[in-house]
Design an enzyme around this catalytic site. Sequence first.
Site, short mmCIF file in Angstrom:
data_model
loop_
_atom_site.label_atom_id
_atom_site.label_comp_id
_atom_site.label_asym_id
_atom_site.label_seq_id
_atom_site.Cartn_x
_atom_site.Cartn_y
_atom_site.Cartn_z
N ASP A 5 0.83 -1.21 0.00
CA ASP A 5 0.00 0.00 0.00
C ASP A 5 0.86 1.26 0.00
O ASP A 5 1.86 1.34 0.73
CB ASP A 5 -0.88 0.04 1.24
CG ASP A 5 -1.74 -1.21 1.43
OD1 ASP A 5 -1.29 -2.30 1.07
OD2 ASP A 5 -2.85 -1.06 1.95
N HIS A 35 -1.15 4.49 -0.53
CA HIS A 35 -2.22 5.33 0.03
C HIS A 35 -2.00 6.83 -0.12
O HIS A 35 -2.07 7.57 0.86
CB HIS A 35 -2.41 4.98 1.51
CG HIS A 35 -3.31 3.80 1.71
ND1 HIS A 35 -4.61 3.74 1.25
CD2 HIS A 35 -3.08 2.61 2.34
CE1 HIS A 35 -5.15 2.58 1.59
NE2 HIS A 35 -4.24 1.86 2.24
N ASP A 62 -4.14 -0.52 -3.33
CA ASP A 62 -4.29 0.57 -2.37
C ASP A 62 -3.32 1.71 -2.64
O ASP A 62 -2.58 2.16 -1.75
CB ASP A 62 -4.18 0.06 -0.93
CG ASP A 62 -5.47 -0.59 -0.45
OD1 ASP A 62 -6.34 -0.90 -1.29
OD2 ASP A 62 -5.61 -0.82 0.78
N ASP A 71 -6.62 6.94 -1.51
CA ASP A 71 -7.26 7.18 -0.21
C ASP A 71 -6.22 7.48 0.88
O ASP A 71 -5.03 7.21 0.74
CB ASP A 71 -8.14 6.01 0.23
CG ASP A 71 -9.44 5.92 -0.56
OD1 ASP A 71 -9.86 6.95 -1.12
OD2 ASP A 71 -10.03 4.83 -0.61
N ARG A 72 -6.73 8.04 1.97
CA ARG A 72 -5.95 8.39 3.16
C ARG A 72 -5.03 9.58 2.92
O ARG A 72 -5.22 10.64 3.49
CB ARG A 72 -5.14 7.19 3.68
CG ARG A 72 -5.93 5.92 3.89
CD ARG A 72 -6.96 6.03 4.98
NE ARG A 72 -7.51 4.73 5.31
CZ ARG A 72 -8.48 4.54 6.20
NH1 ARG A 72 -9.01 5.56 6.83
NH2 ARG A 72 -8.93 3.32 6.45
N ASN A 84 -8.46 -3.20 -2.26
CA ASN A 84 -9.84 -2.92 -1.86
C ASN A 84 -10.17 -1.43 -1.92
O ASN A 84 -11.33 -1.05 -2.08
CB ASN A 84 -10.12 -3.48 -0.46
CG ASN A 84 -9.31 -2.82 0.62
OD1 ASN A 84 -8.07 -2.75 0.53
ND2 ASN A 84 -9.95 -2.33 1.67
N HIS A 85 -9.15 -0.55 -1.83
CA HIS A 85 -9.43 0.89 -1.93
C HIS A 85 -9.62 1.35 -3.37
O HIS A 85 -10.02 2.50 -3.58
CB HIS A 85 -8.34 1.69 -1.24
CG HIS A 85 -8.53 1.78 0.24
ND1 HIS A 85 -9.18 2.83 0.86
CD2 HIS A 85 -8.19 0.93 1.23
CE1 HIS A 85 -9.21 2.64 2.16
NE2 HIS A 85 -8.62 1.47 2.42
N HIS A 106 -3.63 -8.51 -3.16
CA HIS A 106 -3.71 -7.46 -2.13
C HIS A 106 -4.09 -8.00 -0.76
O HIS A 106 -3.43 -7.69 0.24
CB HIS A 106 -4.71 -6.38 -2.55
CG HIS A 106 -4.79 -5.28 -1.54
ND1 HIS A 106 -3.78 -4.37 -1.36
CD2 HIS A 106 -5.74 -4.96 -0.63
CE1 HIS A 106 -4.11 -3.53 -0.40
NE2 HIS A 106 -5.29 -3.88 0.07
N ARG A 153 -13.39 -7.42 9.49
CA ARG A 153 -13.66 -6.38 8.49
C ARG A 153 -15.08 -6.48 7.93
O ARG A 153 -15.60 -5.53 7.35
CB ARG A 153 -12.68 -6.47 7.33
CG ARG A 153 -11.23 -6.21 7.69
CD ARG A 153 -10.38 -6.33 6.44
NE ARG A 153 -8.95 -6.26 6.68
CZ ARG A 153 -8.23 -5.14 6.64
NH1 ARG A 153 -8.82 -3.99 6.39
NH2 ARG A 153 -6.92 -5.17 6.85
N HIS A 179 -2.28 -4.81 2.44
CA HIS A 179 -3.58 -4.64 3.08
C HIS A 179 -3.53 -4.28 4.56
O HIS A 179 -4.55 -3.87 5.12
CB HIS A 179 -4.38 -5.93 2.88
CG HIS A 179 -5.86 -5.83 3.11
ND1 HIS A 179 -6.63 -4.76 2.73
CD2 HIS A 179 -6.74 -6.72 3.68
CE1 HIS A 179 -7.89 -4.98 3.05
NE2 HIS A 179 -7.98 -6.17 3.62
#
Length: 279
Positions: A29, A31, A60, A63-64, A92-93, A141, A193, A220
């Site tokens: 990730d 991000h 990923d 995001d963030r 997943n993002h 991922h 989750r 992840h």
Amino acid sequence: MMLQEPKILSINRPIRADGSKGSLSVCGDTHGQFLDLANIFHEDIGGYPTADNPFIFNGDLVDRGRYSFEGVMCLLAIKLADPQAVHILRGNHETSRMYLRYGFKDEINEKYDQEVMHKFEELFEALPVAAVLQDEVFVVHGGIGPTAATCTIDELNTHVMNRKLSKVSGEVFEELLWSDPDDEDSKFSESPRGLGSLFGKDATKSFLKRNKLKLLIRSHEVRDGGYDIMHNGKCITVFSAPNYCRVSRNKGAIVRFEGDGMKPSFIVFDAKHYPIENH
């Protein structure tokens, strides 16, 4: 370009002009931490991506952090210039369930408009979700779940292609993007989750044996040291966003394959602090 690729990539280490094997790096990730992503390409860490020094980004990207657009566009530019230098997998993002809630859509609407966001949605739908390296290493991922674990690689590819047409195929897709390894259970248990599964060492061993593979690499989850090795050395987690969200104080890492064979090594790095992060 990506629409023409299978959903499960097959990637081999490059052969250089002198006949030696090139290196291959797997990143976790990032991000939206664009400056930390760029730092991965420093010669002291991974070096610049080329066909002789390729990188796999294991989902990923968005995001963030505040610079998801810049990170994705940087990788796309490299891939367009040299398609074998960078391979981008879906996390997943890179699904609407996440990017509508955790910053990426807001970032794009602030910087650009809905038309640009629509192009990213098309891009994410086109991304592959996993890769097999040198017929030995499975990169995905999240991980595996009880349905995905019973599949061959070809069957996984078919499920992902048909994920909107079949409930079972949709479950396989979620398992690949959302699952996490667990040392407490030997097979599978429910994930906190709410999607995917927790998978234990016996599940990893069985999946690898079914597909004649030796190692599973996934991302992840934040890891304090940037990476973690579980399931008797058969499952590696790699996370490449150091000081995640600028509060976690974790290291970043990449998995590196060099020399003969496919024995993984690890390069660990700290977060970079640039003035742009304060604006």
